[in-house]
Enzyme design. Sequence first.
Site, mmCIF file in Angstrom:
data_model
loop_
_atom_site.group_PDB
_atom_site.id
_atom_site.type_symbol
_atom_site.label_atom_id
_atom_site.label_comp_id
_atom_site.label_asym_id
_atom_site.label_seq_id
_atom_site.Cartn_x
_atom_site.Cartn_y
_atom_site.Cartn_z
ATOM 1 N N TYR A 288 39.242 -23.644 -67.527
ATOM 2 C CA TYR A 288 40.568 -24.190 -67.786
ATOM 3 C C TYR A 288 40.492 -25.729 -67.793
ATOM 4 O O TYR A 288 39.413 -26.290 -67.637
ATOM 5 C CB TYR A 288 41.591 -23.612 -66.796
ATOM 6 C CG TYR A 288 41.672 -22.102 -66.946
ATOM 7 C CD1 TYR A 288 42.037 -21.541 -68.181
ATOM 8 C CD2 TYR A 288 41.316 -21.236 -65.923
ATOM 9 C CE1 TYR A 288 42.078 -20.161 -68.360
ATOM 10 C CE2 TYR A 288 41.355 -19.853 -66.099
ATOM 11 C CZ TYR A 288 41.733 -19.320 -67.314
ATOM 12 O OH TYR A 288 41.757 -17.967 -67.504
ATOM 13 N N ARG B 61 39.415 -24.945 -56.315
ATOM 14 C CA ARG B 61 38.500 -23.918 -56.821
ATOM 15 C C ARG B 61 37.689 -24.506 -57.956
ATOM 16 O O ARG B 61 38.244 -25.095 -58.876
ATOM 17 C CB ARG B 61 39.250 -22.668 -57.299
ATOM 18 C CG ARG B 61 38.304 -21.667 -57.978
ATOM 19 C CD ARG B 61 38.909 -20.298 -58.216
ATOM 20 N NE ARG B 61 38.766 -19.463 -57.023
ATOM 21 C CZ ARG B 61 38.845 -18.126 -57.033
ATOM 22 N NH1 ARG B 61 39.099 -17.478 -58.146
ATOM 23 N NH2 ARG B 61 38.695 -17.440 -55.919
HETATM 24 C C1 FNR Z 1 41.329 -13.132 -61.503
HETATM 25 N N1 FNR Z 1 40.715 -14.321 -61.089
HETATM 26 C C2 FNR Z 1 41.459 -15.480 -61.028
HETATM 27 N N2 FNR Z 1 40.903 -16.622 -60.518
HETATM 28 C C3 FNR Z 1 41.638 -17.730 -60.346
HETATM 29 O O1 FNR Z 1 41.125 -18.739 -59.886
HETATM 30 N N3 FNR Z 1 42.970 -17.737 -60.690
HETATM 31 C C4 FNR Z 1 43.584 -16.647 -61.203
HETATM 32 O O2 FNR Z 1 44.793 -16.659 -61.437
HETATM 33 C C5 FNR Z 1 42.808 -15.487 -61.438
HETATM 34 N N4 FNR Z 1 43.330 -14.376 -62.012
HETATM 35 C C6 FNR Z 1 42.656 -13.172 -61.966
HETATM 36 C C7 FNR Z 1 43.290 -11.981 -62.331
HETATM 37 C C8 FNR Z 1 42.621 -10.760 -62.208
HETATM 38 C C9 FNR Z 1 43.341 -9.489 -62.542
HETATM 39 C C10 FNR Z 1 41.292 -10.735 -61.724
HETATM 40 C C11 FNR Z 1 40.554 -9.435 -61.547
HETATM 41 C C12 FNR Z 1 40.659 -11.905 -61.411
HETATM 42 C C13 FNR Z 1 39.398 -14.283 -60.447
HETATM 43 C C14 FNR Z 1 39.520 -13.776 -59.003
HETATM 44 O O3 FNR Z 1 40.284 -14.659 -58.215
HETATM 45 C C15 FNR Z 1 38.122 -13.600 -58.363
HETATM 46 O O4 FNR Z 1 37.501 -14.860 -58.301
HETATM 47 C C16 FNR Z 1 37.242 -12.634 -59.154
HETATM 48 O O5 FNR Z 1 37.959 -11.439 -59.445
HETATM 49 C C17 FNR Z 1 35.965 -12.286 -58.401
HETATM 50 O O6 FNR Z 1 36.240 -11.725 -57.139
HETATM 51 P P1 FNR Z 1 36.200 -10.124 -56.890
HETATM 52 O O7 FNR Z 1 37.260 -9.502 -57.726
HETATM 53 O O8 FNR Z 1 34.815 -9.651 -57.283
HETATM 54 O O9 FNR Z 1 36.458 -9.972 -55.416
#
Ligand code: FNR
Length: 361
Positions: free
Chosen positions: A184, A232
């Site tokens: 982003y 982040r």
């Molecule tokens: C995300 N991720 C994400 N990351 C972030 O920084 N902002 C966001 O708004 C989102 N949106 C988002 C929506 C959905 C449905 C998913 C599955 C993922 C990434 C998320 O925060 C996380 O970093 C990753 O999903 C990896 O972690 P897990 O799912 O393996 O525990």
Amino acid sequence: VPEIDLLSPLAIRGVTLRNRIVMSPMCQYSAEDGLANDWHLVHLGSRAAGGTALIIVEATAVTPEGRISPADMGLWGEQHVEPLARIARFVRSQGAVAGIQLAHAGRKASCEPPWLGGASITSAEAGGWEVVGPSPIPFRDGDPVPVPLDEPGIEAVIDAFEAACRRALEAGFQVVELHAAHGYLLHEFLSPLSNQRTDRYGGSLDNRMRLVLRVAERLRGVMPPELPLFVRISATDWVEGGWDIEQSVVLARHLKGLGVDLIDVSSGALVPKATIPVSRGYQVPFARRIRDGAGIMTGAVGMITEPGHANEVITAGDADLAFIGRELLREPYWAIRAQHELDGEPSWPIPYGYAVKRRAR
Ligand code: FNR
């Protein structure tokens, strides 16, 4: 000295987390005109009732053009404050801390929600808008070419982040996370793959870091000293010649100097074609590297699904917080299961706890 583990509280500035479990920000693509609604309240509220220490609201756009999709959450106007305040109040009533991620999608804006395919919406009639970025380089071949931000455009983005941060505080959020990951806008400025500017925002590492550092400085300036600021990042683009972990350590040192409290360490998503070795805890070593290399607290995220594994991340000193994403979608009360498995006393919602606590029977 008592050992620090997943269930240990953590005080950051004036805010105390009841354990080290964080709900990672996750877009729901379920808002209209950027407004939070009942879905967001239940989605976030149930994880707060489920024992999670810190709930971070999904990427919330600081301008309408900064939305990934037309259904993103936003904080570009006063109308957004009260629906979010309702969520922050409920989260806090459950003993959790309320956090929110502030974002601008840059060249990855104006897309359909992922379950509709995630394609770029290229016309205003279809609900799309013109996307901006550091340089006229699209995310995918065939995507609209982003309009490079000029200096006034950059100042407007920084002002929008600051205004959104003020509104987040007004809504009662106690932690603000700046989204500088996943391809982003702020990440687009960091990476030489998306930033080919020749002004003071491009070229050298110092120049590419300038925008995110300026935004972080402005957010720290409006946040009261007792409230934490997280950032982040994507620690690497997973592409030769792109943003990488060495540059991330340098960035983390600068952010620390500006009063940022914790780096939430993710990776990737700047370019569509990167080979990413996704596996159990695959981003944890980056959290470790930044924690050691910059002397700043980190959050580990990505494929951490088992309480025992999350606990190891904390006890090993790889990170200070474990961010849980999809596993918390599968299981809203994951933190209560983790407390059971690690032999802690689960933080049941008050109306349940007196009835089901193991040690109060
Ligand atoms: C995300 N991720 C994400 N990351 C972030 O920084 N902002 C966001 O708004 C989102 N949106 C988002 C929506 C959905 C449905 C998913 C599955 C993922 C990434 C998320 O925060 C996380 O970093 C990753 O999903 C990896 O972690 P897990 O799912 O393996 O525990």
